[in-house]
Design a protein around this motif. Structure first.
Motif, PDB file in Angstrom:
ATOM      1  N   PHE A 178     -33.624 -84.981 133.791  1.00 47.83           N
ATOM      2  CA  PHE A 178     -33.306 -85.146 132.374  1.00 47.83           C
ATOM      3  C   PHE A 178     -33.093 -83.796 131.713  1.00 47.83           C
ATOM      4  O   PHE A 178     -32.089 -83.559 131.037  1.00 47.83           O
ATOM      5  N   PHE A 179     -34.046 -82.885 131.879  1.00 46.85           N
ATOM      6  CA  PHE A 179     -33.958 -81.592 131.210  1.00 46.85           C
ATOM      7  C   PHE A 179     -32.792 -80.762 131.738  1.00 46.85           C
ATOM      8  O   PHE A 179     -32.225 -79.955 131.006  1.00 46.85           O
ATOM      9  N   ALA A 180     -32.430 -80.979 132.991  1.00 51.52           N
ATOM     10  CA  ALA A 180     -31.278 -80.272 133.539  1.00 51.52           C
ATOM     11  C   ALA A 180     -29.968 -80.814 132.989  1.00 51.52           C
ATOM     12  O   ALA A 180     -28.965 -80.089 132.913  1.00 51.52           O
ATOM     13  N   ALA A 181     -29.968 -82.088 132.583  1.00 52.03           N
ATOM     14  CA  ALA A 181     -28.727 -82.743 132.173  1.00 52.03           C
ATOM     15  C   ALA A 181     -28.381 -82.515 130.711  1.00 52.03           C
ATOM     16  O   ALA A 181     -27.221 -82.628 130.326  1.00 52.03           O
ATOM     17  N   VAL A 182     -29.375 -82.220 129.872  1.00 54.30           N
ATOM     18  CA  VAL A 182     -29.101 -82.114 128.446  1.00 54.30           C
ATOM     19  C   VAL A 182     -29.012 -80.657 128.029  1.00 54.30           C
ATOM     20  O   VAL A 182     -29.775 -79.809 128.507  1.00 54.30           O
ATOM     21  N   PRO A 183     -28.075 -80.319 127.134  1.00 52.68           N
ATOM     22  CA  PRO A 183     -27.986 -78.938 126.655  1.00 52.68           C
ATOM     23  C   PRO A 183     -29.199 -78.589 125.812  1.00 52.68           C
ATOM     24  O   PRO A 183     -29.764 -79.444 125.121  1.00 52.68           O
ATOM     25  N   VAL A 184     -29.610 -77.335 125.857  1.00 50.33           N
ATOM     26  CA  VAL A 184     -30.756 -76.896 125.058  1.00 50.33           C
ATOM     27  C   VAL A 184     -30.520 -77.183 123.585  1.00 50.33           C
ATOM     28  O   VAL A 184     -31.436 -77.536 122.833  1.00 50.33           O
ATOM     29  N   GLU A 185     -29.268 -77.066 123.139  1.00 46.07           N
ATOM     30  CA  GLU A 185     -28.943 -77.279 121.725  1.00 46.07           C
ATOM     31  C   GLU A 185     -29.141 -78.719 121.282  1.00 46.07           C
ATOM     32  O   GLU A 185     -29.099 -79.024 120.095  1.00 46.07           O
ATOM     33  N   SER A 186     -29.337 -79.626 122.236  1.00 43.08           N
ATOM     34  CA  SER A 186     -29.482 -81.035 121.896  1.00 43.08           C
ATOM     35  C   SER A 186     -30.768 -81.329 121.155  1.00 43.08           C
ATOM     36  O   SER A 186     -30.919 -82.392 120.545  1.00 43.08           O
ATOM     37  N   GLY A 187     -31.746 -80.412 121.205  1.00 49.77           N
ATOM     38  CA  GLY A 187     -33.024 -80.633 120.543  1.00 49.77           C
ATOM     39  C   GLY A 187     -34.122 -81.060 121.470  1.00 49.77           C
ATOM     40  O   GLY A 187     -35.272 -81.176 121.062  1.00 49.77           O
ATOM     41  N   ALA A 188     -33.818 -81.337 122.744  1.00 53.58           N
ATOM     42  CA  ALA A 188     -34.854 -81.634 123.719  1.00 53.58           C
ATOM     43  C   ALA A 188     -35.667 -80.375 123.975  1.00 53.58           C
ATOM     44  O   ALA A 188     -35.202 -79.258 123.767  1.00 53.58           O
ATOM     45  N   ALA A 189     -36.904 -80.548 124.433  1.00 52.63           N
ATOM     46  CA  ALA A 189     -37.784 -79.402 124.649  1.00 52.63           C
ATOM     47  C   ALA A 189     -37.198 -78.447 125.672  1.00 52.63           C
ATOM     48  O   ALA A 189     -36.468 -78.841 126.581  1.00 52.63           O
TER      49      ALA A 189
END
Length: 241
Positions: A178-189
C-alpha cells in the motif's frame, strides 16, 4: 470483538482498507448491521459498477484540496452526495513533542480536543435522513477515518475494546505494498516511518480515555459540540439491526 466474516474487508476497486463496520455488539443487545457504514483508504474509481453493490448514498472525504488533487477518487460521478470535510492533521502532528512513545495516540487526542466542531459536523452528516449507506475515507483510512468511526461507534454504544480492535484491523491491510503504491503527496503516512504508519489499539484507546475523562464519553462530546441527542439516537437506529 471482531469477526473473520468475509464481508469485513471488501475487495472493491483498488482499495486496500475498505471495510464494513457491521456485526459489532452495541450496548443493550443490538448489533451494527452490515452494509450501513464503510471505512476506507482513498482509491480512484472509474466505473460505477465497482461500487454499485455498496449502494452508497453518501461519501465523506476527510482529505484537503491538495490531497484530492493528487488522488481524485471519481466518486462524485457515482454517489448522490460526496461531502468534502477536511480534517488536516499535519499541523497537529508537527506540534507534538519529539520522542513521544505514542505519537498517533497523541494525534488522535489532539484531533478530539482541537477539531470538535468539524468532527461533530461529520457525525451530523451521517445522522441525517437518507445518508446511509455511507463511506468515510481519508488517504489511508487509518487516522482521520479512525477517529471519526471511533466516535460513531462509541457514541452509539459499542465498547471501547471493540472500537480499538476495529481500528487496529487497519494494520492487517495497510501493507508495504500500500505505502509503495501511493504517492507521499496523497496524505498517507510516510512509508519510512514505522510508528506513524502503524495502527496499535493502544493509540485509539488513548483517545477513548480522553473522551471519557474530559467530556463524559463520545455521545456527550458530540452533543456538547452541537449534535442533537435525537440525531445520535437516529444514527444508532439506522446503524443497528
Amino acid at each position: 470483538m471482531t469477526t473473520s466474516a468475509p464481508l469485513r474487508r471488501l475487495p472493491v476497486g483498488s482499495t486496500y482498507n475498505l471495510r464494513d463496520i457491521g456485526d459489532y455488539q452495541v450496548a443493550g443487545g443490538a448489533r451494527t448491521g452490515w452494509g450501513r457504514l464503510f471505512r476506507s483508504d482513498a482509491a480512484r474509481f472509474t466505473e460505477g459498477a465497482e461500487i454499485a453493490g455498496l449502494g452508497l448514498q453518501t461519501v465523506i472525504d476527510l482529505r484537503d484540496d491538495a490531497e484530492i488533487a493528487v488522488l481524485p477518487t471519481g466518486l462524485d460521478a457515482f454517489v448522490p452526495k460526496v461531502l468534502h470535510r477536511p480534517l488536516d492533521p499535519r499541523s497537529l502532528l508537527s506540534a507534538l513533542p519529539d520522542g513521544s512513545p505514542d505519537p498517533l495516540g497523541e494525534l488522535y487526542v489532539a484531533l478530539v480536543r482541537q477539531r470538535g466542531a468539524e468532527l461533530a459536523a461529520i457525525v451530523a452528516d451521517l445522522a441525517r435522513p437518507g445518508a446511509l449507506p455511507a463511506l468515510v475515507h481519508c488517504a489511508a483510512g487509518k487516522d482521520r477515518t479512525g477517529v471519526v468511526i471511533a466516535l460513531v461507534l462509541s457514541a452509539i454504544g459499542v465498547s471501547d475494546d471493540v472500537v480499538a480492535a476495529d481500528y487496529a484491523l487497519t494494520a492487517d491491510y495497510l501493507t508495504a505494498d500500500f505505502f509503495a503504491a501511493v504517492p507521499v503527496e496523497s496524505g498517507a503516512a510516510d512509508p519510512t516511518d514505522e510508528v506513524l504508519r502503524g495502527a496499535r489499539p493502544e493509540s485509539m484507546t488513548a483517545m477513548l480515555r480522553v473522551l471519557t475523562a474530559e467530556y463524559g464519553g463520545a455521545r456527550a462530546y458530540l452533543t456538547g459540540h452541537g449534535v442533537p441527542d435525537e440525531a445520535i439516537d437516529q444514527l444508532r437506529i439506522t446503524l443497528t439491526r
